[in-house]
Design an enzyme around this catalytic site. Structure first.
Site, PDB file in Angstrom:
ATOM      1  N   ARG A  73       0.834  -1.210   0.000  1.00 58.95           N
ATOM      2  CA  ARG A  73       0.000   0.000   0.000  1.00 58.95           C
ATOM      3  C   ARG A  73       0.867   1.258   0.000  1.00 58.95           C
ATOM      4  O   ARG A  73       0.508   2.272   0.586  1.00 58.95           O
ATOM      5  CB  ARG A  73      -0.931   0.013   1.189  1.00 58.95           C
ATOM      6  CG  ARG A  73      -0.209  -0.079   2.510  1.00 58.95           C
ATOM      7  CD  ARG A  73      -1.030   0.531   3.567  1.00 58.95           C
ATOM      8  NE  ARG A  73      -0.413   0.291   4.860  1.00 58.95           N
ATOM      9  CZ  ARG A  73      -0.943   0.655   5.999  1.00 58.95           C
ATOM     10  NH1 ARG A  73      -2.087   1.275   5.998  1.00 58.95           N
ATOM     11  NH2 ARG A  73      -0.337   0.419   7.117  1.00 58.95           N
ATOM     12  N   LYS A 104       1.848   6.679   0.847  1.00 56.75           N
ATOM     13  CA  LYS A 104       1.387   5.531   1.631  1.00 56.75           C
ATOM     14  C   LYS A 104      -0.135   5.542   1.632  1.00 56.75           C
ATOM     15  O   LYS A 104      -0.742   6.534   2.039  1.00 56.75           O
ATOM     16  CB  LYS A 104       1.946   5.649   3.055  1.00 56.75           C
ATOM     17  CG  LYS A 104       1.720   4.433   3.931  1.00 56.75           C
ATOM     18  CD  LYS A 104       2.554   4.540   5.204  1.00 56.75           C
ATOM     19  CE  LYS A 104       2.228   3.436   6.189  1.00 56.75           C
ATOM     20  NZ  LYS A 104       3.065   3.541   7.403  1.00 56.75           N
ATOM     21  N   GLY A 151      -4.783  -1.931  -0.224  1.00 59.96           N
ATOM     22  CA  GLY A 151      -3.803  -0.931  -0.619  1.00 59.96           C
ATOM     23  C   GLY A 151      -4.068   0.458  -0.066  1.00 59.96           C
ATOM     24  O   GLY A 151      -3.311   1.395  -0.313  1.00 59.96           O
ATOM     25  N   ASP A 173      11.187  -6.018   8.197  1.00 63.14           N
ATOM     26  CA  ASP A 173      10.762  -5.156   7.090  1.00 63.14           C
ATOM     27  C   ASP A 173      10.503  -3.730   7.578  1.00 63.14           C
ATOM     28  O   ASP A 173      10.280  -2.833   6.772  1.00 63.14           O
ATOM     29  CB  ASP A 173       9.514  -5.718   6.403  1.00 63.14           C
ATOM     30  CG  ASP A 173       8.401  -6.042   7.380  1.00 63.14           C
ATOM     31  OD1 ASP A 173       8.638  -6.831   8.302  1.00 63.14           O
ATOM     32  OD2 ASP A 173       7.299  -5.492   7.230  1.00 63.14           O
ATOM     33  N   ASN A 174      10.529  -3.532   8.881  1.00 63.56           N
ATOM     34  CA  ASN A 174      10.357  -2.184   9.416  1.00 63.56           C
ATOM     35  C   ASN A 174      11.651  -1.651  10.015  1.00 63.56           C
ATOM     36  O   ASN A 174      11.632  -0.784  10.891  1.00 63.56           O
ATOM     37  CB  ASN A 174       9.239  -2.175  10.464  1.00 63.56           C
ATOM     38  CG  ASN A 174       7.867  -2.415   9.846  1.00 63.56           C
ATOM     39  OD1 ASN A 174       7.661  -2.153   8.660  1.00 63.56           O
ATOM     40  ND2 ASN A 174       6.936  -2.922  10.619  1.00 63.56           N
TER      41      ASN A 174
HETATM   42  P1  AMP Z   1       3.182  -2.851   7.964  1.00 63.16           P
HETATM   43  O1  AMP Z   1       2.490  -3.577   9.067  1.00 63.16           O
HETATM   44  O2  AMP Z   1       2.575  -1.525   7.652  1.00 63.16           O
HETATM   45  O3  AMP Z   1       4.658  -2.791   8.139  1.00 63.16           O
HETATM   46  O4  AMP Z   1       2.907  -3.729   6.662  1.00 63.16           O
HETATM   47  C1  AMP Z   1       3.321  -5.057   6.507  1.00 63.16           C
HETATM   48  C2  AMP Z   1       3.007  -5.499   5.086  1.00 63.16           C
HETATM   49  O5  AMP Z   1       1.602  -5.519   4.860  1.00 63.16           O
HETATM   50  C3  AMP Z   1       3.604  -4.629   4.007  1.00 63.16           C
HETATM   51  O6  AMP Z   1       3.972  -5.448   2.929  1.00 63.16           O
HETATM   52  C4  AMP Z   1       2.458  -3.730   3.641  1.00 63.16           C
HETATM   53  O7  AMP Z   1       2.589  -3.210   2.345  1.00 63.16           O
HETATM   54  C5  AMP Z   1       1.276  -4.688   3.754  1.00 63.16           C
HETATM   55  N1  AMP Z   1       0.016  -3.977   4.013  1.00 63.16           N
HETATM   56  C6  AMP Z   1      -0.370  -3.350   5.144  1.00 63.16           C
HETATM   57  N2  AMP Z   1      -1.595  -2.821   5.000  1.00 63.16           N
HETATM   58  C7  AMP Z   1      -2.012  -3.104   3.748  1.00 63.16           C
HETATM   59  C8  AMP Z   1      -3.198  -2.832   2.986  1.00 63.16           C
HETATM   60  N3  AMP Z   1      -4.210  -2.135   3.486  1.00 63.16           N
HETATM   61  N4  AMP Z   1      -3.237  -3.290   1.704  1.00 63.16           N
HETATM   62  C9  AMP Z   1      -2.221  -3.985   1.182  1.00 63.16           C
HETATM   63  N5  AMP Z   1      -1.102  -4.285   1.834  1.00 63.16           N
HETATM   64  C10 AMP Z   1      -0.983  -3.853   3.110  1.00 63.16           C
HETATM   65 MG    MG Z   2       6.069  -1.897   7.195  1.00 61.54          MG
END
Ligand code: AMP
Ligand code: MG
Length: 493
Positions: A100, A120, A133, A259-260
């Protein structure tokens, strides 16, 4: 907005895009396109950051700005892509990628820095899997507030340039307003980016990624004899320094997955995260973190765990003999605990007004922590109280435990023979009066989301911009919430 250019790649606003990442091998990313937004509207714009980036938005109408920051009217020279990456999430390995987020490319600031410009919440990409997304207004404003607060605290972080609502509805537990955050970062290369390329088993591409990253973030290492090992060591050093900075202000990253964790050494991805109020080393800020993997006390060790995953990806580059490469990488990884401890203890000494180092300093700090934990003292306010010329009168400071600690501390300071007023002034420069306390952040988000009222948020941001000044405006933001201890941010960010 896309009028004729006198300078190629530079438009009237001042964007100067280069697209270095999208010149890397095709497998590193996928082309992406922001989704159509029905009724874009600018929610907040960071004018000071825009200035620093050399962007002139003064002549831009509100409609044009909304269109720009909702991805409807892409800047000249941008080339939107979604980046591929993997990651260990709560310990388990997964292939991920920007599900996203859309990278527009890298903008060259007037100071010569190359920074990622990323949307984002701009819709689905090749890596969205089951996700939509999109992002909701509350969490994007939350990232804006916390990242800008971290910046003002002088802690390396991604920045927030703007938040625009899209006019679309996003569905989480309820219907929410869709929004897009424009994020500015040194880069979005993560430990997980290396894990992604390493998992594909392509050593040539791994070298390409490592060289690109070294060139972008550690150019001083480009000619070093074993540059990949030195690269590992340098990333480790920046992470040790960063996590120490977090700990010293009571910041807790809710989801320290690989990944963070950014290779640049910036704090990235403000989903579930918060500053603690009452000191408790077990504090956790993510509702899905049941085991407390990312609790305050565990964050330094988790960083080392993540760095071990990073080091593993570099093994083929460090030495052709695998055994040898593992041995030397393990040795470098072993430097982390002492390095972290040094950054952290130096920081604690500064917080307590100490300039020299004495063997008992660690004890002194730990007994203060033990007292804060036992008496549920507010972390930020305790250090700020200790920084006052006269310790404020509060019940908690009447306890014999505290008195005993205070006497030891005063003796410790007296051995440095610096005038108290000077010591205290120095302490006030490193102990913030104001941090973004969650109840204040939530209050600002509620006003914005429920009543379209951004005034609460602007008032909060103003105080957070000078966190070490305890002016009259700051007072209401210094108080901890009345009932504390149960706050969780939800991962549906
Ligand atoms: P995050 O928890 O934000 O670090 O995201 C972890 C993974 O989930 C990453 O690959 C993000 O791109 C994906 N992700 C989080 N929220 C969404 C969403 N609403 N749609 C698609 N992918 C998401
Ligand atoms: Mg992330």
């Amino acid at each position: 907005m896309n009028a004729d250019n006198e300078h190629p790649g530079q438009d009237q606003i001042g964007w100067r895009f280069d697209n270095t990442y999208s010149r890397l091998p095709d497998s590193f990313f996928s082309p992406a396109k922001p989704a159509t937004a029905k009724a874009p509207r600018l929610s907040i714009l960071n004018r000071r950051l825009a200035d620093d980036l050399g962007l002139d938005l003064n002549g831009v109408s509100p409609e044009a700005a909304a269109s720009l920051f909702s991805g409807q009217d892409l800047p000249n020279g941008s080339n939107p892509i979604a980046q591929a990456y993997a990651g260990h999430q709560f310990g388990g390995f997964t292939m991920l990628g920007d599900g996203r987020a859309i990278l527009l490319g890298e903008h060259r600031s007037p100071a010569g820095h190359l920074v990622d410009i990323q949307f984002k919440g701009a819709g689905r990409t090749a890596y969205s899997r089951g996700g939509d997304g999109f992002a909701a207004l509350g969490p994007m404003l939350r990232e804006y507030i916390i990242s800008e607060a971290m910046f003002a605290l002088d802690i390396p972080t991604t920045r927030s340039l703007a938040v625009a609502t899209t006019g679309e509805t996003v569905y989480r537990q309820t219907r929410l307003q869709g929004a897009i955050l424009t994020r500015v970062a040194a880069s979005h290369i993560r430990v997980g980016t290396f894990e992604y390329v390493a998992a594909r088993g392509d050593e040539a591409n791994l070298r390409v990624l490592a060289d690109y990253t070294i060139n972008r973030h550690y150019p001083e290492l480009a000619d070093s004899p074993n540059r990949y090992l030195e690269f590992f060591r340098a990333v480790l050093d920046r992470q040790a320094a960063l996590i120490a900075r977090w700990q010293l202000v009571g910041f807790i990253h809710g989801v320290m997955n690989t990944d963070n964790m950014a290779i640049s050494g910036e704090t990235i991805d403000y989903g579930p995260c918060a500053f603690m109020n009452a000191y408790s080393a077990d504090t956790v800020f993510s509702s899905i973190d049941h085991a407390g993997r990312y609790a305050y006390r565990n964050q330094p060790a988790i960083a080392q765990w993540n760095l071990a995953r990073f080091g593993e990806t570099l093994i083929p580059l460090i030495d052709p003999e695998q055994e040898k490469a593992i041995a030397i990488a393990t040795e470098v990884l072993g430097e982390y605990p002492a390095l972290f401890q040094e950054y952290w203890l130096d920081g604690m000494r500064a917080k307590l007004g100490m300039q020299s180092a004495e063997p008992d300093d660690l004890d002194l700090v730990q007994s203060l922590q033990a007292w804060m934990e036992k008496s549920k003292a507010d972390f930020t306010n305790t250090f700020r109280d200790l920084s006052a010329d006269e310790l404020p009168v509060r019940d908690q400071y009447a306890s014999p435990d505290f008195q005993e600690w205070n006497t030891k501390w005063k003796h410790r300071l007296s051995r440095e023979s610096r005038p108290t007023l000077l010591v205290k002034a120095g302490m006030r420069r490193v102990n913030p009066a104001v941090i973004p306390r969650n109840h204040r952040v939530e209050e600002a988000l509620a006003a914005a989301e429920d009543h379209d009222d951004l005034s609460v948020l602007h008032r909060l941001l103003k105080v957070l911009a000078t966190p070490n000044e305890a002016g009259a405006d700051a007072e209401m933001y210094q108080a901890p919430p009345s009932e504390d201890g149960s706050y969780r941010t939800f991962c549906g960010t």
